[in-house]
Design an enzyme around this catalytic site. Structure first.
Site, PDB file in Angstrom:
ATOM      1  N   SER A  12       1.064  63.276  48.296  1.00 32.40           N
ATOM      2  CA  SER A  12       1.154  64.363  47.520  1.00 32.40           C
ATOM      3  C   SER A  12       1.489  65.599  48.279  1.00 32.40           C
ATOM      4  CB  SER A  12      -0.136  64.770  47.003  1.00 32.40           C
ATOM      5  OG  SER A  12      -0.541  63.810  46.158  1.00 32.40           O
TER       6      SER A  12
HETATM    7  N1  SAH Z   1      -3.515  60.939  47.365  1.00 28.28           N
HETATM    8  C1  SAH Z   1      -2.518  60.111  47.636  1.00 28.28           C
HETATM    9  C2  SAH Z   1      -1.647  60.314  46.312  1.00 28.28           C
HETATM   10  C3  SAH Z   1      -0.751  58.907  46.251  1.00 28.28           C
HETATM   11  S1  SAH Z   1       0.309  59.101  44.589  1.00 28.28           S
HETATM   12  C4  SAH Z   1      -1.810  60.676  48.713  1.00 28.28           C
HETATM   13  O1  SAH Z   1      -1.520  61.943  49.056  1.00 28.28           O
HETATM   14  O2  SAH Z   1      -1.036  60.061  49.680  1.00 28.28           O
HETATM   15  C5  SAH Z   1      -0.815  58.277  43.596  1.00 28.28           C
HETATM   16  C6  SAH Z   1      -1.250  57.002  43.935  1.00 28.28           C
HETATM   17  O3  SAH Z   1      -2.207  56.427  42.759  1.00 28.28           O
HETATM   18  C7  SAH Z   1      -0.600  55.919  44.106  1.00 28.28           C
HETATM   19  O4  SAH Z   1      -0.891  55.085  45.402  1.00 28.28           O
HETATM   20  C8  SAH Z   1      -0.631  54.818  43.067  1.00 28.28           C
HETATM   21  O5  SAH Z   1      -0.535  53.367  43.516  1.00 28.28           O
HETATM   22  C9  SAH Z   1      -2.245  55.206  42.812  1.00 28.28           C
HETATM   23  N2  SAH Z   1      -2.770  54.779  41.456  1.00 28.28           N
HETATM   24  C10 SAH Z   1      -1.785  54.764  40.246  1.00 28.28           C
HETATM   25  N3  SAH Z   1      -2.736  54.298  39.208  1.00 28.28           N
HETATM   26  C11 SAH Z   1      -3.866  54.133  39.695  1.00 28.28           C
HETATM   27  C12 SAH Z   1      -5.182  53.546  39.099  1.00 28.28           C
HETATM   28  N4  SAH Z   1      -5.383  53.202  37.702  1.00 28.28           N
HETATM   29  N5  SAH Z   1      -6.044  53.285  39.966  1.00 28.28           N
HETATM   30  C13 SAH Z   1      -5.965  53.690  41.332  1.00 28.28           C
HETATM   31  N6  SAH Z   1      -4.889  54.071  41.769  1.00 28.28           N
HETATM   32  C14 SAH Z   1      -3.923  54.329  41.135  1.00 28.28           C
END
Ligand code: SAH
Length: 213
Positions: free
Chosen positions: A64
């Protein structure tokens, strides 16, 4: 990759950029000044790590944007030892910010490759969430509930009811809701059955995916 004085300098500048966009919480700004974001990215993106932008982290996911991380974190109003559930661990950068604020962090990732990679990375960096699970965050983490705060870092087509039910009274859920773009939404649990809802501007996230079985 290492953490060098030039990185520290860039982090201080990034914290200024994020503050200029409206983030006031000094502890959140301090997290940005401290956490080596370049180590959360593949080395080919190192030069971009301290721009206020989202970047690919593999498996079609993104780390993010720092401003978004700061905005969501500020809304949680974390106190030391608060129990915080994060849905969507991804690179682990948001997790590290929560740990910097001395929260007890429970975090869930559904993407297998990323889960493995980030698990090793946490061990290497000595970042210690209370629990890091592989699975579907739609269901929250019922065994560990209730939480002082829950943060969802992927765009949710709708608000998973499990997450609302796993909040303490007085607890906060910060969740981007929507399909193409998302409205950052804050739910404050005011009683067993009541929630106060606030909508706080438009953002763009990768989708929150539900495992339908
Ligand atoms: N906080 C992270 C954001 C990553 S993007 C950072 O700053 O790196 C969002 C993440 O949510 C992705 O890694 C994706 O695989 C995960 N995601 C999507 N749906 C999900 C779910 N149902 N349960 C857990 N993780 C999920």
């Amino acid at each position: 990759m290492r953490d060098l004085p030039k990185h520290k300098g860039k982090r201080n500048q990034l914290a200024e950029v994020v503050a200029a966009k409206g983030i006031k919480d000094e502890k959140v700004l301090d997290a940005i000044k401290t956490i080596p974001r370049h180590l959360f990215l593949d080395s080919s993106f190192e030069d971009h790590a301290y721009q206020d932008k989202a970047f690919p982290i593999g498996a079609e996911q993104t780390i993010s944007q720092p401003y978004t991380v700061a905005f969501q974190t500020e809304l949680l109003k974390i106190k030391p030892n608060d129990k915080i559930l994060e849905i969507g661990t991804g690179s682990g950068y948001q997790t590290a910010v929560l740990l910097h604020l001395k929260a007890k962090v429970y975090t869930v990732e559904r993407q297998g490759e990323l889960f493995k990679k980030t698990k090793l990375f946490f061990e290497k960096m000595n970042y210690r969430p209370k629990k890091f699970s592989f699975g579907d965050g739609y269901k929250g983490m019922p065994k560990e509930a209730p939480f002082d705060g829950i943060i969802v870092t992927a765009g949710a087509p709708e608000v998973p009811p499990a997450l609302l039910s796993q909040l303490k009274i007085g607890g906060r859920l910060v969740i981007p809701v929507g399909i193409d773009t998302q409205i950052m939404t804050l739910f404050l649990r005011t009683s067993e059955k009541e929630f106060k809802k606030q909508e706080l501007g438009s953002f763009r996230f990768v989708p929150l995916l539900e495992d339908k079985n």
